[in-house]
Design an enzyme around this catalytic site. Sequence first.
Site, PDB file in Angstrom:
ATOM      1  CB  CYS A  93      -0.880   0.104   1.039  1.00  0.00           C
ATOM      2  SG  CYS A  93      -2.112   1.164   1.759  1.00  0.00           S
ATOM      3  CB  CYS A 238      -3.855   4.688  -5.948  1.00  0.00           C
ATOM      4  SG  CYS A 238      -3.977   3.017  -5.501  1.00  0.00           S
TER       5      CYS A 238
END
Length: 312
Positions: A93, A238
């Site tokens: 992530c 992201c």
Amino acid sequence: MMTRPMRRISVVDSHTAGEPTRVIVAGGPPLGAGPLAEQRERFRRDFDVYRSAVVNEPRGSDVTVGALLCEPADPSCTAGVIFFNNVGYLGMCGHGTIGLMATLAYLGRIQPGEQRIETPVGVVTATLSPDGAVTITNVPSFRQAKSVAVDVPGVGPVAGDVAWGGNWFFLTEHGGQELRLAEVEHLTDLAWRIRQAVNANGFPDVDHVELFGPPSVPGANSRNFVLCPGRAYDRSPCGTGTSAKLACLAADGKLAEGETWVQESIIGSTFTGSYRRRGQEILPTITGSAFVSAEATLLLDERDPYRWGIRQ
């Protein structure tokens, strides 16, 4: 006054370019030792209630990404981390790693400089600058398939690339239209339909969909809308999605090694990315900033029927 038995989980909250991260710093499940991939499976198999308690309602929300701070198996690493969300577990992530670095700095555990962070999908390096910005060198990324065409019910034919950037993505242009925050409900429905079609047509591991359109921020190269596995959209550009995008650009010869790509999110925040080649793969670097927003102790009352969260 009668005291009640409580479980206590200490967390630090931050946001990276608008996307929240909640780091468990104490009170998490006892996962033992071993590689992070093994610890993640132990977490999933034996202690999934902790995931739900931390990120699901009534304490969390669909958009919250959790990060369990772990002892790394690799002695060269400063920390290990397992990322999770409202429906399950993530590989890497990007925004969460930036948030983890901001949290470790806030706790006084690191100073500006480079750190190695172990994740279930490999070791990443993260460099904290004196101004608080963080640059991540992500796991090797690559495009698996180019111009995959699927027929999306209610939408029609859609073509895009399948790529790995620490998670699996389907990346597609949004018809040249501007991506606007006011259209989030429509974009969520569209991306979910696309994901279902991609999953049903040979790519069951794809759990993120990334739509691209023209940028609105000066200096940005494109704007994106990213739908995450639990149907929440990414407020940040992201990190793993930007890594997947860089892999596609590199494969098409549209971005040179070392050249900068500025990715804008649906809310207008940005990450700056570049890459260097490693054989048929690339090593992406992503730069962004995170800000600590809260420090708290979550209380799990044994009498509370929702102490482990509202589970899907």
